[in-house]
Design an enzyme around this catalytic site. Structure first.
Site, short mmCIF file in Angstrom:
data_model
loop_
_atom_site.label_atom_id
_atom_site.label_comp_id
_atom_site.label_asym_id
_atom_site.label_seq_id
_atom_site.Cartn_x
_atom_site.Cartn_y
_atom_site.Cartn_z
N GLY A 9 7.25 2.85 0.27
CA GLY A 9 8.08 2.43 0.64
C GLY A 9 7.83 2.96 1.80
N ARG B 139 -0.66 0.60 -3.86
CA ARG B 139 -0.48 2.36 -3.54
C ARG B 139 -1.67 2.65 -3.57
NH1 ARG B 139 5.20 5.22 -5.56
NH2 ARG B 139 5.07 6.69 -4.20
N TYR C 56 4.77 15.95 5.70
CA TYR C 56 6.61 15.61 4.76
C TYR C 56 6.26 17.29 3.90
CZ TYR C 56 4.83 10.87 4.30
OH TYR C 56 4.89 9.35 5.16
N GLU D 71 8.95 12.56 9.04
CA GLU D 71 9.41 13.16 7.72
C GLU D 71 9.47 14.08 7.40
OE1 GLU D 71 7.89 10.09 6.17
OE2 GLU D 71 7.28 8.85 7.60
N GLU E 18 10.01 1.67 5.54
CA GLU E 18 11.80 1.92 6.27
C GLU E 18 11.78 1.28 7.34
OE1 GLU E 18 9.59 3.78 6.52
OE2 GLU E 18 9.43 4.77 8.93
N ASP F 164 -3.85 7.11 11.07
CA ASP F 164 -3.51 7.34 9.53
C ASP F 164 -4.29 8.60 8.89
OD1 ASP F 164 -2.48 5.64 7.52
OD2 ASP F 164 -5.24 5.93 7.12
N PRO G 163 0.96 -1.00 -0.25
CA PRO G 163 0.04 0.12 0.11
C PRO G 163 1.44 1.19 0.24
CG PRO G 163 0.15 -0.92 2.12
CD PRO G 163 0.79 -1.79 0.76
N HIS H 15 15.62 7.60 6.59
CA HIS H 15 15.14 7.17 7.58
C HIS H 15 15.70 6.39 8.64
CE1 HIS H 15 10.46 8.65 7.44
NE2 HIS H 15 10.37 8.34 6.62
N HIS I 176 14.56 8.13 0.67
CA HIS I 176 13.81 8.97 1.31
C HIS I 176 13.83 7.67 2.77
CE1 HIS I 176 10.14 10.07 3.40
NE2 HIS I 176 9.63 9.36 3.33
N GLU I 177 13.48 6.34 2.39
CA GLU I 177 13.33 5.20 2.84
C GLU I 177 14.90 4.99 3.89
OE1 GLU I 177 10.88 4.81 4.13
OE2 GLU I 177 9.76 5.85 1.78
#
Ligand code: BES
Ligand code: ZN
Length: 610
Positions: free
Chosen positions: A279, A561, A393, A328, A281, A385, A276, A309, A305-306
């Site tokens: 990525g 995703r 971000y 983030e 981390e 969520d 979903p 993290h 990005h990952e």
């Protein structure tokens, strides 16, 4: 006497830090100021026929307040028995609460300041963290697949634990899989299959529960560098090796920026398309969507990005989900610094500008006064969520850019380097960060920190100018508007990001005929690049551009995703004909999606909250 006093004093201090780290986490039943877990040993078997994980979780805990009960988080778990020193012990489960699940309250000895208990349990087939895939839902089509997604509060749906980002523990695990499959976890991982289907894992560094992860499937490992490699299904492995060839280089660039990589190896696993997220981390092994394989390495900022993290998030961790920007915002900043080091300033500027536009869209959608546009969130009585948006971000990123601008890059880099080092393996809430900032970079106190952190919207003096490479894109757009045919435009050097800006800037009142001509020349509807096709569908579906319907359906049937599904379905819902189609497709595709995606999409499509 003095010793006793010291002991009390230390306990008091410890209580205080633990309480600071946690008593404000509204998304966990744990009471770490009384008793908290320090180590987990998992012993699980994956039963693909019944879609359950079953076995034992052995927890080591510290009891720091002579408490007679320890509180854990669970959701949809069948607790079969709990033992201590092989003796069954008493426990109770509270009434289930939506998304939070049930507190598991276990009797412990108040006289002992530590202990070990073993929970025998199994998961439900519908466990929200787990997605059990049939062979048809994988790339190879021959074997089933299982993966977990624990962030934010889904770890409790497959492991009884203290599921709060402010609580860390080490873990070991034994996982039994069907014989032809391999298992990996957010831990030290195997690189080859073994004949018994039994895999051992160890994570020596303490991590929060949301970083617990497991994947089981028919995948293989290929090394990329000394400390890096990739796992993927056999028929994806070659493409993955090409796409991620720069991984070792990226890791070195990251270390050069903000200090040593603390997790030994950094591998990637390419999951089936229903994953979903872009990525996740998970320490030592980032879980990734196959939609970043564009075959031209143009989407690897997601890997940056990952990887970032590994510092922001996995080392210095948001203490609660209200402080999500601490994970983030810093990670987006770090990601763009890695990309700048790798690809140059003009490339990183494009990423930042695309992020800025996403942020402006989100502000418009939410409304500038919406409390959810504050960096410090208030998610009490809500699913965390709901706090996942561009605010954490991109507003987080632009806040950090503002700090950088104020003190200059060399000073800001030194600050961040030290921030990761000094706060490693600890929780960080917004207030603790502000204090740290004040102490280390007093010059920043003239910035309107309150506006950035506690007020909705963007501070009014903030704006971003169009980067060089997008000025060039807009030049070409202008030429096209003035009658130059698509094939005569100068687009040869463009990467994905220029295309995204081009499509985004197409005029609202474009005709089907014009869309067709662009499509013929640039093949947007057939694009294998998930970012580009999503952007294209977002523009063309509301205009009832019929050639987009088949590719949209194909994409929605195959990709899970959420970041792509939401805008595509939303675009369809803008017309009556599209709404009909969206509902039809969703009915067929829903079974392919992870619970994280259906949670959002059910509201959007079935309950019609647009
Ligand atoms: N940790 C997040 C994914 C996440 C956030 C999962 C909140 C559950 C709750 C991950 O690092 C992330 O941000 N992924 C992005 C990628 C990106 C480049 C911004 C995604 O999946 O799109
Ligand atoms: Zn992230």
């Amino acid at each position: 006497m003095r010793n006793l006093f010291l002991l009390f004093f230390c306990t008091f201090l410890l209580n205080k830090t633990m309480a600071q780290n946690n008593n404000t986490d509204v998304h966990s039943f744990a009471q770490p100021q009384k008793a908290y877990i320090t180590h987990l040993n998992l012993n699980l078997e994956a039963d693909f026929d019944n879609k359950i994980l079953k076995g034992k979780a052995t927890l080591e805990y510290k009891n720091i307040a002579q408490t007679s009960q320890i509180h854990l988080d669970t959701r949809d778990l069948d607790i079969l028995q709990i033992t201590q020193n092989n003796q069954p012990i008493k426990f109770q489960l509270t009434e289930p609460k939506e998304y939070l699940g049930q507190a598991l309250i276990i009797d412990i000895n108040p006289q002992l300041n530590q202990g070990t208990l073993t929970i025998e349990y199994q998961t439900h087939p519908q466990a929200a963290a787990l997605q059990w895939l049939t062979p048809e839902q994988t790339a190879g089509k021959k074997n089933p697949f299982l993966f977990t997604q624990s962030q934010a509060i889904l770890a409790r749906t497959w492991v009884p634990c203290q599921d709060s980002p402010g609580i860390r523990f080490t873990y070991t695990a034994t996982i039994k899989t069907p014989k032809n499959l391999m298992a990996v976890m957010s831990a030290q991982n195997p690189q080859i299959k073994n004949s018994e289907g039994i895999y051992q894992f160890e994570m020596k560094q303490p991590i929060p529960a949301y970083l617990l992860a497991l994947a089981i499937g028919d995948f293989e490992f290929a090394p990329l560098g000394e400390r890096t490699g990739v796992y993927a299904e056999n028929n994806t492995l070659e493409k993955a090796k090409y796409e991620f060839a720069e991984l070792e280089n990226m890791l070195q660039l990251a270390e050069k920026l903000y200090g040593k990589y603390e997790w030994e190896r950094y591998d990637l696993i390419v999951l089936p398309p229903s994953f979903p997220f872009g990525g996740m981390e998970n320490p030592r092994i980032t879980f990734a969507t196959p939609t970043i394989i564009a075959e031209d390495r143009s989407l690897i900022s997601l890997v940056a990005h990952e990887l970032a993290h590994s510092w922001s998030g996995n080392l210095v961790t948001n203490a609660t989900w209200n402080d999500f920007w601490i994970n983030e915002g810093f990670t987006v900043y770090f990601e763009r610094r890695i990309m700048e080091a790798m690809m140059g300033k003009s490339y990183a500027e494009m990423l930042a500008y695309l992020g800025y536009q996403d942020l402006l869209h989100t502000l418009e959608l939410f409304g500038k006064d919406n409390p959810d546009t504050r960096l410090k969130l208030d998610l009490k009585d809500r699913d965390p969520d709901e706090g996942v948006s561009e605010i954490a971000y991109e507003k987080g990123y632009f806040f950090l850019i503002t700090l950088e601008k104020k003190v200059g890059r060399p000073k800001f880099d030194a600050f961040l380097h030290q921030y990761f080092q000094k706060n490693a393996f600890q929780g960080m809430d917004t207030e603790k960060f502000l204090e740290y900032l004040k102490k280390e970079l007093p010059e920043t106190q003239t910035i309107d920190l309150n506006a950035w952190i506690y007020q909705p919207g963007l501070p009014s003096n903030f704006a971003l100018t169009l980067p060089e490479r997008f000025i060039e894109v807009e030049k070409q757009l202008k030429k096209w508007k003035n009658g130059t045919p698509p094939e005569k435009l100068n687009t040869q050097q463009w990467t994905t990001h220029e295309w995204l800006h081009f499509i985004e800037q197409l005029p609202a009142e474009i005709s089907t005929d014009e869309l067709e001509k662009l499509d013929q020349q640039f093949k947007f509807s057939q694009s294998g690049n998930a970012e580009i096709i999503t952007q294209w569908l977002q523009i063309t579906l509301p205009l009832s551009y019929t050639p987009a319907f088949a590719p949209a359906e194909n994409f929605l049937m195959n990709v899970g995703r959420r970041k792509f599904l939401v805008p595509i379905y939303k675009a369809m819902l803008k017309t009556e004909q599209g709404t009909q189609k969206a509902k039809e497709i969703y009915q067929k595709a829903r079974k392919n999606y992870h619970s994280v995606a259906t949670n959002t999409l059910d509201k959007l499509i079935l309950e019609q909250q647009r």
